[in-house]
Design a protein around this motif. Sequence first.
Motif, mmCIF file in Angstrom:
data_model
loop_
_atom_site.group_PDB
_atom_site.id
_atom_site.type_symbol
_atom_site.label_atom_id
_atom_site.label_comp_id
_atom_site.label_asym_id
_atom_site.label_seq_id
_atom_site.Cartn_x
_atom_site.Cartn_y
_atom_site.Cartn_z
ATOM 1 N N GLU A 197 116.578 85.643 60.206
ATOM 2 C CA GLU A 197 115.242 85.060 60.528
ATOM 3 C C GLU A 197 114.558 84.075 60.470
ATOM 4 O O GLU A 197 113.699 83.807 61.300
ATOM 5 N N THR A 198 115.752 82.418 60.208
ATOM 6 C CA THR A 198 115.403 81.047 60.263
ATOM 7 C C THR A 198 115.625 80.661 62.032
ATOM 8 O O THR A 198 114.723 79.988 62.485
ATOM 9 N N ASP A 199 116.704 81.222 62.705
ATOM 10 C CA ASP A 199 117.460 81.062 63.953
ATOM 11 C C ASP A 199 117.586 80.045 63.911
ATOM 12 O O ASP A 199 117.975 78.765 64.343
ATOM 13 N N ARG A 200 118.410 79.316 62.302
ATOM 14 C CA ARG A 200 118.943 78.277 61.902
ATOM 15 C C ARG A 200 120.853 77.966 62.234
ATOM 16 O O ARG A 200 121.094 79.077 61.738
ATOM 17 N N LEU A 201 120.899 77.359 62.627
ATOM 18 C CA LEU A 201 122.439 77.219 62.596
ATOM 19 C C LEU A 201 123.825 76.822 61.184
ATOM 20 O O LEU A 201 123.264 76.747 60.359
ATOM 21 N N GLN A 202 124.444 78.531 60.810
ATOM 22 C CA GLN A 202 124.838 78.833 59.995
ATOM 23 C C GLN A 202 126.350 78.321 59.445
ATOM 24 O O GLN A 202 126.952 77.432 59.103
ATOM 25 N N ALA A 203 127.095 78.319 60.991
ATOM 26 C CA ALA A 203 127.879 77.714 60.648
ATOM 27 C C ALA A 203 128.788 77.799 62.338
ATOM 28 O O ALA A 203 128.635 79.070 63.489
ATOM 29 N N TRP A 204 129.919 78.238 62.966
ATOM 30 C CA TRP A 204 130.111 78.391 64.148
ATOM 31 C C TRP A 204 132.137 78.321 63.968
ATOM 32 O O TRP A 204 132.749 77.825 63.444
ATOM 33 N N ASP A 205 132.714 78.697 65.245
ATOM 34 C CA ASP A 205 133.917 79.270 65.590
ATOM 35 C C ASP A 205 133.783 78.123 66.842
ATOM 36 O O ASP A 205 133.575 78.261 68.335
ATOM 37 N N GLU A 206 134.859 77.690 66.893
ATOM 38 C CA GLU A 206 135.308 76.884 68.136
ATOM 39 C C GLU A 206 137.031 77.242 68.540
ATOM 40 O O GLU A 206 137.978 77.569 68.145
ATOM 41 N N ILE A 207 136.859 77.927 69.964
ATOM 42 C CA ILE A 207 137.699 78.726 70.329
ATOM 43 C C ILE A 207 138.543 77.779 71.664
ATOM 44 O O ILE A 207 137.704 76.995 72.194
ATOM 45 N N THR A 208 140.079 77.612 71.180
ATOM 46 C CA THR A 208 140.608 76.880 72.519
ATOM 47 C C THR A 208 141.963 77.600 72.754
ATOM 48 O O THR A 208 143.175 77.377 72.553
ATOM 49 N N LEU A 209 142.324 77.520 73.820
ATOM 50 C CA LEU A 209 142.977 77.990 74.852
ATOM 51 C C LEU A 209 143.863 76.822 75.378
ATOM 52 O O LEU A 209 143.430 76.051 75.739
ATOM 53 N N GLY A 210 145.806 77.722 75.558
ATOM 54 C CA GLY A 210 145.721 76.090 76.349
ATOM 55 C C GLY A 210 145.987 75.300 77.679
ATOM 56 O O GLY A 210 146.221 74.555 77.579
ATOM 57 N N GLY A 211 145.302 76.438 78.157
ATOM 58 C CA GLY A 211 145.677 76.163 79.758
ATOM 59 C C GLY A 211 145.943 76.836 80.852
ATOM 60 O O GLY A 211 146.480 77.440 80.085
ATOM 61 N N LEU A 212 145.777 75.629 82.105
ATOM 62 C CA LEU A 212 146.337 76.936 82.942
ATOM 63 C C LEU A 212 148.291 76.505 82.733
ATOM 64 O O LEU A 212 148.358 75.808 82.747
ATOM 65 N N GLY A 213 148.362 77.758 82.870
ATOM 66 C CA GLY A 213 149.689 78.153 82.958
ATOM 67 C C GLY A 213 150.476 78.187 81.655
ATOM 68 O O GLY A 213 151.116 78.922 81.070
ATOM 69 N N LEU A 214 149.364 77.763 80.263
ATOM 70 C CA LEU A 214 149.796 77.917 79.258
ATOM 71 C C LEU A 214 149.396 78.754 78.001
ATOM 72 O O LEU A 214 148.705 79.799 78.464
#
Length: 470
Positions: free
Chosen positions: A426-443
Amino acid sequence: MVAVTLLGAWLGLLIVGSVRTPVGPMETTMTLRPSLTGGTKINVSPLGSLRLESHHAPVRLDVNVDQLDPVRATALVDHPERIEGLEEEVGRDVVAGTADLALRSVVAVVSGATALGLAVYRRPRRALGAGGLALALLTASTATAFATWNPKSVLEPKFSGLLASAPSVVGDARSIVTDFDIYQQELARLVTNVTKLYDATSTLPTYQPDPATTRVLHVSDIHLNPAAWSIIKSLVEQYRIDVIIDAGDTMDHGTTPENGFLEPIPDLGAPYVWARGNHDSIETQDAMADLGDNVHVLDNGSPVNVAGLRIAGIGDPQFTPDRSVEAEGDPEERDAGRELAFALRLQETAGTPVDIAVTHNPVAAKMTDGAVPLALAGHTHNRSNEVLDLGTRLMTEGTTGGGGLRAVEGDEPQKVQASVLYLDEETDRLQAWDEITLGGLGLSTAEVSRHLPGDPTPVHYTQLTQPTQA
């Protein structure tokens, strides 16, 4: 006579001694050049070149890869089993191309030597003598090339430019497509598994997203890494993403041959909103705009309405794909940011305020402070999150492509990063967020952390390490 013959033959090759021919999914230009060492040189702009010790003769074969057929190239990546049939097709194309080149080179060498002989000696017999000598030299060079032909040279190429890292990164050329396809599948499976594990172990659900919550996937700096598309598609499916926002640098050099890399975007499963980065050219922006109604290009502060959100942005004012282009620096970015902020305030005055502002460089994004609740950026290849002085939250994403080919230039591969933003319907305001991190090339490590506005540390944290097959 020898000097006139050689110079005339060389000029003839320069003027008409090249052919354009398809080789598999590539459009190429083949040319013969005088050389003391012979061999074959294949130029793959802008990545670099590779040399093959294919023969020893006073002529060298130059092959320039002009462009890639995106449809055929994508089909090869999606169906690596087709590589077997491709070998025969490439063989036929190369034979046809070299036969055409040989005929054209004979005409070019003889004509060039004869014309220059006539210009120098002004005697037809001497001119014909120069042409005959040129033909004899070309015949001898061709015979030497056939006698010293080494077909195994293709297995031991010498790389230059960014391709210099190719042997250590991709290994044997005959297995690159199959291995990379496995790597993409395993990486996507890793994302899927860690997401399920995260959902199953969230025992302190301080924030539980409502099914109607608007979910935004924030990505940036893919830099021509095709594995990013598999990761993004997996995240779209797992998190039921409503819209993908890309803060730019999808390309590496912004050249026309790179545009075929954009083809998977319409099939990622969610609308795609994109702002140009400093490695993306205007040609890249035009190619992005041509992908269909589900892809939205942000520039000049003009807003778009996607998934119930009003989003505006501006393309990076600088195009600096390499060190040959001098960067204007932060002042140019601040000017672009001020232009965007002005457009945002006009929208607010008109009663149609913007929910999210997007720029590539965070320096430009900071100029929107106070004009929009949330600003998204990239560029730095380092994730950060801050609330600016006038209340705008600036979220800078890392590199969703793990830095692309440039990731191999350092001692350690760069991490692959993306974020899922939860906005109130309804308000379009940020409520939360998830940060996804992968190890990188070959990891093969993955981390997911959930954050709430105002919390210095994540509420939930899950890490998974899983071996991959490639």
